[in-house]
Enzyme design. Structure first.
Site, short mmCIF file in Angstrom:
data_model
loop_
_atom_site.label_atom_id
_atom_site.label_comp_id
_atom_site.label_asym_id
_atom_site.label_seq_id
_atom_site.Cartn_x
_atom_site.Cartn_y
_atom_site.Cartn_z
CD GLU A 109 61.15 10.15 11.31
OE1 GLU A 109 61.64 9.03 10.81
OE2 GLU A 109 61.65 10.24 12.64
N GLY A 136 63.88 14.23 16.37
CA GLY A 136 64.22 15.36 15.95
C GLY A 136 63.58 17.02 16.16
CD GLU A 165 64.62 5.58 17.63
OE1 GLU A 165 65.68 6.37 17.29
OE2 GLU A 165 63.54 5.90 16.53
CE LYS A 180 65.28 10.09 11.58
NZ LYS A 180 64.13 10.27 12.62
CG HIS A 235 61.97 5.30 13.21
ND1 HIS A 235 61.32 6.46 12.55
CD2 HIS A 235 63.95 5.15 13.80
CE1 HIS A 235 61.99 7.28 13.75
NE2 HIS A 235 63.51 7.04 13.77
CG ASN A 275 67.50 5.96 11.17
OD1 ASN A 275 67.23 5.77 9.43
ND2 ASN A 275 66.21 6.28 11.11
CB SER A 331 66.90 15.09 20.24
OG SER A 331 65.77 15.07 19.89
P1 13P Z 1 66.93 12.29 15.88
O1 13P Z 1 68.51 12.59 16.65
O2 13P Z 1 67.00 13.82 14.58
O3 13P Z 1 65.82 12.82 17.19
O4 13P Z 1 67.16 11.41 15.31
C1 13P Z 1 66.33 10.62 16.20
C2 13P Z 1 65.13 8.69 15.83
O5 13P Z 1 64.78 9.01 15.23
C3 13P Z 1 66.73 7.81 15.49
O6 13P Z 1 65.77 6.49 14.24
#
Ligand code: 13P
Length: 248
Positions: A96, A172, A166, A11, A94, A9, A212
């Protein structure tokens, strides 16, 4: 047998140039992988990267969509537009999006149904915050999110849906859920799908872990019995790192 699916992903990262170079390098390093390889890219990269990935096993995903077919929704994009641009998958719900863009369980459900209608494979996300975990509410939160997401979704649609667990506190932050923690919740989600749709569907539906994930923890995560793949943010932005995830 469930085919493992590893999705990067991106982002709000990458450009046309870095994206194309990434696809070339990853395609060259894939060999005959048994893993389904997906890149969830910004909207503007869907078409060019679909073209760049032609003839390779790499599939392209969008990171969001609107639930209406069309209309006066400035700045939004429909499932059909994504499909036309070359997306095969779409990430829905997601954390976010939930956190910063008012995504709710209800809009996740509308989007999930619309994605299926358009022939896109949804990767639907769920997961608890740190506060919810510390209050002992992980299962209740995930249960609420999953039940709401699949309301009115048929068994045939469910079996092709990818679920991504997740935990928000692991995204992150460098703080990965342990493989055992991830397995515990993902096993719970599979049990929930069994209650809702029966054991044939629950045995086939693919559930990813995200948060992560890195080259040094992918193997133990993939070794867990109910974990079928990973949704990866940070570690999916460099071809060599992404390749070591896919070739875990
Ligand atoms: P990270 O792998 O950077 O923690 O992000 C996970 C994520 O949100 C994947 O959609």
């Amino acid at each position: 047998m469930r085919k493992p699916i590893i999705a990067g992903n991106w982002k709000m990262h990458m450009t046309m140039d870095t994206g194309r170079a990434f696809v070339r390098e990853v395609a060259a390093g894939l060999g005959d992988t048994e893993v389904e390889v997906v890149l969830c890219v910004p909207f503007t990269l869907i078409q060019p990267l679909k073209a760049a990935a032609e003839g390779t096993p790499i599939k392209i995903a969008a990171q969001n969509m609107h639930f209406e077919d069309s209309g006066a929704y400035t700045g939004e994009i429909s499932a059909e537009m994504l499909k036309e641009a070359g997306a095969a998958y779409v990430v829905i719900g997601h954390s976010e999006r939930r956190q910063y863009f008012n995504e709710t369980d209800e809009t996740v459900n509308l989007k999930l149904k619309k994605a299926h209608e358009a022939g896109l494979i949804p990767i639907v996300c769920c997961g608890e915050t740190l506060e919810e975990r510390e209050a002992g509410n992980t299962e209740a939160v995930v249960r609420r999110q999953v039940i709401a997401a699949f309301e009115g979704v048929s068994p045939e649609q469910t079996v092709t849906t990818v679920i991504a667990y997740e935990p928000v506190w692991a995204i992150g932050t460098g703080r990965t859920a342990t493989a055992a923690q991830a397995q515990e919740v993902i096993g719970y989600i599979r049990g929930l799908i069994e209650t809702m749709y029966g054991d044939v569907i629950s045995e086939e539906v693919r559930i990813q872990y995200g948060g992560s994930v890195k080259p040094d923890n992918i193997e133990e995560i993939m070794n867990e019995v109910d974990i079928d793949g990973a949704l990866v943010g940070g570690a999916s932005l460099k071809p060599d790192s992404f390749l070591s995830l896919v070739n875990f």
